[in-house]
Design a protein around this motif. Structure first.
Motif, PDB file in Angstrom:
ATOM      1  N   PHE A  45       0.804  -1.216   0.000  1.00 43.38           N
ATOM      2  CA  PHE A  45       0.000   0.000   0.000  1.00 43.38           C
ATOM      3  C   PHE A  45       0.846   1.279   0.000  1.00 43.38           C
ATOM      4  O   PHE A  45       0.312   2.373   0.163  1.00 43.38           O
ATOM      5  CB  PHE A  45      -0.943   0.009   1.213  1.00 43.38           C
ATOM      6  N   ASN A  46       2.147   1.098  -0.181  1.00 42.46           N
ATOM      7  CA  ASN A  46       3.066   2.244  -0.201  1.00 42.46           C
ATOM      8  C   ASN A  46       2.930   3.070   1.081  1.00 42.46           C
ATOM      9  O   ASN A  46       2.852   4.298   1.058  1.00 42.46           O
ATOM     10  CB  ASN A  46       2.803   3.127  -1.424  1.00 42.46           C
ATOM     11  N   LEU A  47       2.918   2.349   2.211  1.00 43.45           N
ATOM     12  CA  LEU A  47       2.824   2.978   3.520  1.00 43.45           C
ATOM     13  C   LEU A  47       4.132   2.744   4.280  1.00 43.45           C
ATOM     14  O   LEU A  47       4.760   1.695   4.129  1.00 43.45           O
ATOM     15  CB  LEU A  47       1.654   2.393   4.326  1.00 43.45           C
ATOM     16  N   GLU A  72      -1.130  14.073   7.979  1.00 42.04           N
ATOM     17  CA  GLU A  72      -1.470  13.787   9.371  1.00 42.04           C
ATOM     18  C   GLU A  72      -1.737  15.105  10.090  1.00 42.04           C
ATOM     19  O   GLU A  72      -0.986  16.075   9.926  1.00 42.04           O
ATOM     20  CB  GLU A  72      -0.321  13.048  10.056  1.00 42.04           C
ATOM     21  N   VAL A  73      -2.820  15.142  10.867  1.00 41.68           N
ATOM     22  CA  VAL A  73      -3.111  16.299  11.709  1.00 41.68           C
ATOM     23  C   VAL A  73      -2.729  15.948  13.139  1.00 41.68           C
ATOM     24  O   VAL A  73      -3.306  15.037  13.739  1.00 41.68           O
ATOM     25  CB  VAL A  73      -4.596  16.701  11.629  1.00 41.68           C
ATOM     26  N   LEU A  74      -1.743  16.644  13.674  1.00 41.86           N
ATOM     27  CA  LEU A  74      -1.243  16.383  15.023  1.00 41.86           C
ATOM     28  C   LEU A  74      -1.980  17.261  16.030  1.00 41.86           C
ATOM     29  O   LEU A  74      -2.309  18.411  15.742  1.00 41.86           O
ATOM     30  CB  LEU A  74       0.259  16.691  15.098  1.00 41.86           C
ATOM     31  N   ALA A 127       6.857  11.575  12.426  1.00 38.76           N
ATOM     32  CA  ALA A 127       7.937  12.296  11.760  1.00 38.76           C
ATOM     33  C   ALA A 127       8.753  11.348  10.889  1.00 38.76           C
ATOM     34  O   ALA A 127       9.121  11.665   9.749  1.00 38.76           O
ATOM     35  CB  ALA A 127       8.824  12.975  12.790  1.00 38.76           C
ATOM     36  N   GLN A 128       9.038  10.145  11.399  1.00 45.33           N
ATOM     37  CA  GLN A 128       9.808   9.162  10.649  1.00 45.33           C
ATOM     38  C   GLN A 128       9.034   8.635   9.441  1.00 45.33           C
ATOM     39  O   GLN A 128       9.632   8.198   8.456  1.00 45.33           O
ATOM     40  CB  GLN A 128      10.203   7.998  11.563  1.00 45.33           C
ATOM     41  N   ALA A 129       7.710   8.677   9.526  1.00 45.24           N
ATOM     42  CA  ALA A 129       6.879   8.169   8.430  1.00 45.24           C
ATOM     43  C   ALA A 129       6.970   9.055   7.189  1.00 45.24           C
ATOM     44  O   ALA A 129       6.674   8.604   6.080  1.00 45.24           O
ATOM     45  CB  ALA A 129       5.421   8.054   8.882  1.00 45.24           C
TER      46      ALA A 129
END
Length: 286
Positions: free
Chosen positions: A194-196, A238-240, A253-255
């Motif tokens: 899934f290219n995740l 992503e909403v933090l 962050a690493q993602a």
């Protein structure tokens, strides 16, 4: 020009249909109303303030008129939510959000002019997550402008609900096909499928993925069909919020996601990652 609204029929008039029985066959909607339904359906919940800025160019009166009409037709619901206290607000701040009804979802699927395979949603699921989820549309608008500025078209939205469901189905299929494979190996394989990103033994799933089409690159044969010369791409967002703990923030962050946070949440996040201040460099402001 806004359509002329008919004078309401008396509630004791037997000819007046109930909201549940509203007849939407042949219902004509203005372009802004159709787009409002599309945005509420694609993102499940959207703040009216964001719709005012993105679709109505700041025209509050026109937006309120359209919201009232769509509510009366039983196509949407609006509600107010309380925002979390962040230490800076003296009083509780309330915002209005919009969701589709089941009837609104049916109409949107039938007449919504949606991108291929675009899923749409109706109603709220977890009220405690509404504040977070209602910010996703604002982050999307910022990314959509950037994507469209480089020629991206046919934007399709995949919320985490949809991505998680597809990932779980894929994991189940892999386990059933070969029970000898370890779960970590299966997850890593599905992540690639899934290219995740696969971080610390887990599949990182964004709040929303924007899939889009880019035009043919310079130098490509102009005689090619657009579909042959174009390519697809995606952006993960992503909403933090202040509810994220330190480890969660590091994983996001690493993602490599496009991470967003409101000004209020950024101040809280800064304190949490004081020792990893470089992480804030990758957090964009909503």
């Amino acid at each position: 020009m806004p359509r002329e609204r008919r004078r309401p029929v008396s509630s004791d008039d037997p000819r007046r249909p109930s909201r549940a029985a509203t007849n939407i066959v042949g219902l004509e909607l203005r372009p802004e109303e159709k787009q409002l339904l599309r945005e509420a359906g694609r993102f499940r919940v959207v703040r009216t303030a964001d719709l005012r800025e993105s679709l109505y160019r700041g025209k509050s009166g026109t937006l309120e008129n359209d919201l009232r009409y769509l509510r009366d037709k039983g196509l949407i619901e609006t509600t107010h939510i309380n925002l979390r206290r962040d230490g800076r607000r003296r009083s509780i701040e309330r915002v209005e959000v919009v969701t589709l009804t089941k009837e609104g979802r049916r109409l949107l699927i039938k007449d919504g002019d949606l991108p291929k395979d675009q899923k749409v949603y109706a109603g709220l699921v977890k009220r405690r997550e509404v504040e977070h989820d209602s910010q996703i549309y604002r982050a999307y608008r910022k990314e959509a402008e950037r994507i469209e500025s480089k020629g991206g078209t046919n934007l399709r939205v995949r919320l985490d609900y949809e991505i998680k469901a597809d990932v779980q189905k894929a994991i189940y299929r892999e386990r059933k096909a070969d029970p000898t494979h370890g779960m970590a190996e299966i997850k890593e394989q599905v992540a690639k499928q899934f290219n995740l990103p696969f971080v610390d033994g887990g599949i990182q799933i964004p709040d929303v993925r924007i899939e889009y089409v880019l035009p043919r690159e310079a130098g490509q044969d102009p005689s090619l069909d657009l579909d042959q010369g174009s390519r697809t791409d995606h952006e993960d967002i992503e909403v933090l919020t202040a509810a994220y703990h330190r480890g969660h923030l590091r994983s996001k962050a690493q993602a490599g996601f496009r991470n967003y946070a409101s000004a209020a949440d950024r101040s809280s996040l800064t304190a949490k990652i004081e020792g990893d201040s470089h992480l804030m460099e990758n957090i964009l402001e909503l």
